[in-house]
Motif scaffolding. Sequence first.
Motif, short mmCIF file in Angstrom:
data_model
loop_
_atom_site.label_atom_id
_atom_site.label_comp_id
_atom_site.label_asym_id
_atom_site.label_seq_id
_atom_site.Cartn_x
_atom_site.Cartn_y
_atom_site.Cartn_z
N SER A 70 0.84 -1.19 0.00
CA SER A 70 0.00 0.00 0.00
C SER A 70 0.88 1.24 0.00
CB SER A 70 -0.94 0.03 1.22
OG SER A 70 -0.18 0.18 2.40
N LYS A 237 -9.46 -0.03 6.71
CA LYS A 237 -10.27 -0.45 5.57
C LYS A 237 -9.42 -0.62 4.32
CE LYS A 237 -14.20 -1.15 3.36
NZ LYS A 237 -13.69 -1.26 1.99
N GLU A 238 -8.50 0.31 4.07
CA GLU A 238 -7.63 0.19 2.91
C GLU A 238 -6.72 -1.02 3.02
OE1 GLU A 238 -5.60 3.89 2.78
OE2 GLU A 238 -7.37 5.05 2.16
N GLU A 241 -8.52 -4.20 2.06
CA GLU A 241 -8.66 -4.36 0.61
C GLU A 241 -7.35 -4.83 -0.01
OE1 GLU A 241 -9.99 -0.59 -0.68
OE2 GLU A 241 -12.06 -0.87 0.02
N VAL A 242 -6.23 -4.28 0.47
CA VAL A 242 -4.93 -4.71 -0.05
C VAL A 242 -4.62 -6.13 0.39
CG1 VAL A 242 -2.46 -4.24 0.02
CG2 VAL A 242 -4.08 -2.35 -0.11
N GLU A 244 -6.42 -8.65 0.54
CA GLU A 244 -7.01 -9.68 -0.29
C GLU A 244 -6.05 -10.10 -1.40
OE1 GLU A 244 -10.65 -8.15 -1.69
OE2 GLU A 244 -11.63 -8.09 0.28
N GLN A 245 -5.11 -9.22 -1.77
CA GLN A 245 -4.15 -9.54 -2.80
C GLN A 245 -2.85 -10.09 -2.21
OE1 GLN A 245 -3.60 -5.87 -4.88
NE2 GLN A 245 -5.75 -5.68 -5.48
#
Length: 283
Positions: A70, A237-238, A241-242, A244-245
């Motif tokens: 990120s 939250k960010e 989302e990261v 997941e990868q």
Amino acid sequence: MVENRPLLTFISHLVLILGVVIVALPIWITFVAATHDAVRMTQAPIPLLPGAHFWQNFKDTLFGSGLSSSAGAPVWRMLLNSLVMALLIASGKIVISLLSAFAIVYFKFPFRMGFFWMIFITLMLPVEVRILPTFEVVANLGMLNSYWGLSVPLIASATATFMFRQVFLTIPDEMLESARIDGAGPMRFFWDILIPLSRTNIAALFVILFIFGWNQYLWPLLITTDSDMTTIVMSIKEMLEVAEQSPQWHIVMMTALLAMIPPVFVVIGMQKLFVQGLTETDK
């Protein structure tokens, strides 16, 4: 006289213990996950006992940029942003509410109660309802990506104004008359008498409003485009989302653990005044 009922006492304690376990279990899992490395957190089953990587994860999370994939600000900066925003919101709400309640209770002016009910009606207009015009005003004033933009639109509080109004109404009129006889002006009466008598209520509201400001997500998400102004709630939250990868749950959980610390310190530090402010009825 209180009857001794062992069975009822046992059931009551059992229910309390179960409640504590249900509340504490997610916090414990968060702490355990923050003490393991990335490889262990991708294996099943998830660990339930602490690991040996707590301080390493703490250093990498607090002084790094969170997840390596990120492009966010350092986590310490996110914590600072959230702390400043929460303090400004809590302090601003209390100051404005104290002054507005003082004016409504102790000053006689036309349409006084009408203004009070206008303030109270704003409870039906939270930020989510007026978010577009509020954003336009903040943008036109050049307050995007700033602490003032994060806090000023949220500092008005009808609830706090109502609570302080009720507190001031319980203060005997004889105190006001005594202050006038002693030559005290309105602000001297406000500062030397009303503020000390409202100390516990201020503390109780400060705790509630600090947590309210700390947990803000939608408004900071809308007005911040600079990563240096990201709040800790947004960053979690960010990171999710990261993650997941590129799963790095030990960093995500350490960030969540760090996000719990300031509100917990505020609650513990002001616990006594907080309870008094919510329970006392007499001045």
